[in-house]
Design an enzyme around this catalytic site. Structure first.
Site, PDB file in Angstrom:
ATOM      1  N   HIS A   1     -10.304  -5.118  -3.393  1.00  0.00           N
ATOM      2  CA  HIS A   1      -8.974  -5.419  -2.856  1.00  0.00           C
ATOM      3  C   HIS A   1      -9.094  -5.809  -1.397  1.00  0.00           C
ATOM      4  O   HIS A   1      -9.912  -5.284  -0.654  1.00  0.00           O
ATOM      5  CB  HIS A   1      -8.034  -4.217  -3.011  1.00  0.00           C
ATOM      6  CG  HIS A   1      -8.628  -2.923  -2.549  1.00  0.00           C
ATOM      7  ND1 HIS A   1      -9.523  -2.197  -3.310  1.00  0.00           N
ATOM      8  CD2 HIS A   1      -8.482  -2.233  -1.394  1.00  0.00           C
ATOM      9  CE1 HIS A   1      -9.894  -1.128  -2.658  1.00  0.00           C
ATOM     10  NE2 HIS A   1      -9.289  -1.120  -1.473  1.00  0.00           N
ATOM     11  N   HIS A  22      -7.117  -5.747   2.097  1.00  0.00           N
ATOM     12  CA  HIS A  22      -5.979  -5.190   2.834  1.00  0.00           C
ATOM     13  C   HIS A  22      -5.437  -6.280   3.754  1.00  0.00           C
ATOM     14  O   HIS A  22      -6.212  -6.937   4.462  1.00  0.00           O
ATOM     15  CB  HIS A  22      -6.413  -4.017   3.728  1.00  0.00           C
ATOM     16  CG  HIS A  22      -6.914  -2.816   3.006  1.00  0.00           C
ATOM     17  ND1 HIS A  22      -6.171  -1.664   2.861  1.00  0.00           N
ATOM     18  CD2 HIS A  22      -8.105  -2.569   2.398  1.00  0.00           C
ATOM     19  CE1 HIS A  22      -6.880  -0.753   2.199  1.00  0.00           C
ATOM     20  NE2 HIS A  22      -8.054  -1.272   1.914  1.00  0.00           N
ATOM     21  N   GLN A  42     -13.937   2.887   1.228  1.00  0.00           N
ATOM     22  CA  GLN A  42     -13.503   2.351  -0.076  1.00  0.00           C
ATOM     23  C   GLN A  42     -13.306   3.513  -1.041  1.00  0.00           C
ATOM     24  O   GLN A  42     -14.211   4.317  -1.269  1.00  0.00           O
ATOM     25  CB  GLN A  42     -14.541   1.367  -0.652  1.00  0.00           C
ATOM     26  CG  GLN A  42     -14.024   0.726  -1.953  1.00  0.00           C
ATOM     27  CD  GLN A  42     -15.003  -0.275  -2.586  1.00  0.00           C
ATOM     28  OE1 GLN A  42     -16.123  -0.451  -2.118  1.00  0.00           O
ATOM     29  NE2 GLN A  42     -14.563  -0.916  -3.658  1.00  0.00           N
ATOM     30  N   SER A  43     -12.091   3.619  -1.545  1.00  0.00           N
ATOM     31  CA  SER A  43     -11.752   4.738  -2.431  1.00  0.00           C
ATOM     32  C   SER A  43     -11.314   4.265  -3.809  1.00  0.00           C
ATOM     33  O   SER A  43     -11.237   5.061  -4.739  1.00  0.00           O
ATOM     34  CB  SER A  43     -10.651   5.596  -1.799  1.00  0.00           C
ATOM     35  OG  SER A  43      -9.473   4.831  -1.603  1.00  0.00           O
ATOM     36  N   ASP A  75       0.855  -1.185   0.000  1.00  0.00           N
ATOM     37  CA  ASP A  75       0.000   0.000   0.000  1.00  0.00           C
ATOM     38  C   ASP A  75       0.894   1.239   0.000  1.00  0.00           C
ATOM     39  O   ASP A  75       1.907   1.292   0.696  1.00  0.00           O
ATOM     40  CB  ASP A  75      -0.926   0.002   1.230  1.00  0.00           C
ATOM     41  CG  ASP A  75      -2.070   0.996   1.090  1.00  0.00           C
ATOM     42  OD1 ASP A  75      -3.228   0.560   0.967  1.00  0.00           O
ATOM     43  OD2 ASP A  75      -1.800   2.227   1.091  1.00  0.00           O
ATOM     44  N   ILE A  76       0.521   2.237  -0.770  1.00  0.00           N
ATOM     45  CA  ILE A  76       1.322   3.457  -0.918  1.00  0.00           C
ATOM     46  C   ILE A  76       1.308   4.308   0.361  1.00  0.00           C
ATOM     47  O   ILE A  76       2.198   5.124   0.574  1.00  0.00           O
ATOM     48  CB  ILE A  76       0.806   4.269  -2.142  1.00  0.00           C
ATOM     49  CG1 ILE A  76       1.903   5.137  -2.729  1.00  0.00           C
ATOM     50  CG2 ILE A  76      -0.438   5.055  -1.824  1.00  0.00           C
ATOM     51  CD1 ILE A  76       1.558   5.693  -4.112  1.00  0.00           C
ATOM     52  N   ASN A  88     -12.907  -3.165   2.502  1.00  0.00           N
ATOM     53  CA  ASN A  88     -13.788  -2.014   2.641  1.00  0.00           C
ATOM     54  C   ASN A  88     -14.838  -2.066   1.536  1.00  0.00           C
ATOM     55  O   ASN A  88     -14.516  -2.313   0.370  1.00  0.00           O
ATOM     56  CB  ASN A  88     -12.982  -0.713   2.539  1.00  0.00           C
ATOM     57  CG  ASN A  88     -12.120  -0.485   3.767  1.00  0.00           C
ATOM     58  OD1 ASN A  88     -12.501  -0.853   4.878  1.00  0.00           O
ATOM     59  ND2 ASN A  88     -10.962   0.110   3.580  1.00  0.00           N
TER      60      ASN A  88
HETATM   61  P1  AMP Z   1      -9.683   1.532   0.107  1.00  0.00           P
HETATM   62  O1  AMP Z   1      -9.730   2.818   0.881  1.00  0.00           O
HETATM   63  O2  AMP Z   1     -10.129   0.326   0.867  1.00  0.00           O
HETATM   64  O3  AMP Z   1     -10.375   1.665  -1.243  1.00  0.00           O
HETATM   65  O4  AMP Z   1      -8.150   1.272  -0.169  1.00  0.00           O
HETATM   66  C1  AMP Z   1      -7.447   1.848  -1.208  1.00  0.00           C
HETATM   67  C2  AMP Z   1      -6.015   1.756  -0.822  1.00  0.00           C
HETATM   68  O5  AMP Z   1      -5.222   1.919  -1.974  1.00  0.00           O
HETATM   69  C3  AMP Z   1      -5.566   2.839   0.175  1.00  0.00           C
HETATM   70  O6  AMP Z   1      -5.064   2.208   1.355  1.00  0.00           O
HETATM   71  C4  AMP Z   1      -4.480   3.603  -0.593  1.00  0.00           C
HETATM   72  O7  AMP Z   1      -3.410   4.007   0.240  1.00  0.00           O
HETATM   73  C5  AMP Z   1      -4.054   2.595  -1.631  1.00  0.00           C
HETATM   74  N1  AMP Z   1      -3.502   3.137  -2.853  1.00  0.00           N
HETATM   75  C6  AMP Z   1      -4.023   4.126  -3.619  1.00  0.00           C
HETATM   76  N2  AMP Z   1      -3.253   4.325  -4.711  1.00  0.00           N
HETATM   77  C7  AMP Z   1      -2.237   3.435  -4.640  1.00  0.00           C
HETATM   78  C8  AMP Z   1      -1.104   3.129  -5.463  1.00  0.00           C
HETATM   79  N3  AMP Z   1      -0.867   3.794  -6.606  1.00  0.00           N
HETATM   80  N4  AMP Z   1      -0.256   2.156  -5.061  1.00  0.00           N
HETATM   81  C9  AMP Z   1      -0.485   1.479  -3.905  1.00  0.00           C
HETATM   82  N5  AMP Z   1      -1.538   1.710  -3.096  1.00  0.00           N
HETATM   83  C10 AMP Z   1      -2.395   2.670  -3.447  1.00  0.00           C
END
Ligand code: AMP
Ligand code: ZN
Length: 112
Positions: A98, A100, A92-93, A29-30, A85
């Site tokens: 996915h 975690h 969820q964004s 995760d970034i 999420n």
């Molecule tokens: P969610 O909030 O459950 O949708 O998780 C999305 C996750 O993706 C978050 O924890 C972000 O930090 C992660 N994320 C977003 N963009 C990237 C990326 N380019 N590389 C790795 N992780 C990412």
């Protein structure tokens, strides 16, 4: 497909790959929330758990088994958490399903 995680799976956007097999792809995760914070995605585009269909049952299971594999590899089996999420209120964004994998520290319950 114009989806962040599809682009990561295809290698069009860089990621720190942890593991890959025929069906799943795992990367750091970034913005890590724990010493281990890995995202496991199906290579197939699925929007989210609530959009998944019965035919996705196997791949959802495989994502969790990939998480377990990484948890073992990382030596965090004393306690880790898999989190899915689902929907905006959960945070969820990214709308490519996915899992975690969080671990490497004491995790509080219930999650916020
Ligand atoms: P969610 O909030 O459950 O949708 O998780 C999305 C996750 O993706 C978050 O924890 C972000 O930090 C992660 N994320 C977003 N963009 C990237 C990326 N380019 N590389 C790795 N992780 C990412
Ligand atoms: Zn996608």
């Amino acid at each position: 497909m114009d989806c962040l995680f599809c682009k990561i799976v295809r290698g069009e956007i860089p990621s720190k790959k942890i593991y890959e097999d025929e069906h799943t792809y795992a990367f750091e995760d970034i913005d890590p929330k724990a010493p281990t914070h890995v995202l496991i995605v199906p290579k197939k585009h699925i929007v989210g758990l609530k959009e998944a269909s019965p035919e996705d049952a196997e791949i959802i299971g495989r994502c969790h088994l990939t998480a377990a594999h990484i948890g073992k590899q990382r030596g965090i089996e004393n306690g880790y958490r898999t989190v899915l999420n689902v929907g905006p209120d959960s945070g969820q964004s990214v709308f490519h399903m996915h899992v975690h994998l969080l671990g490497g520290r004491k995790l509080t319950w219930p999650p916020g």
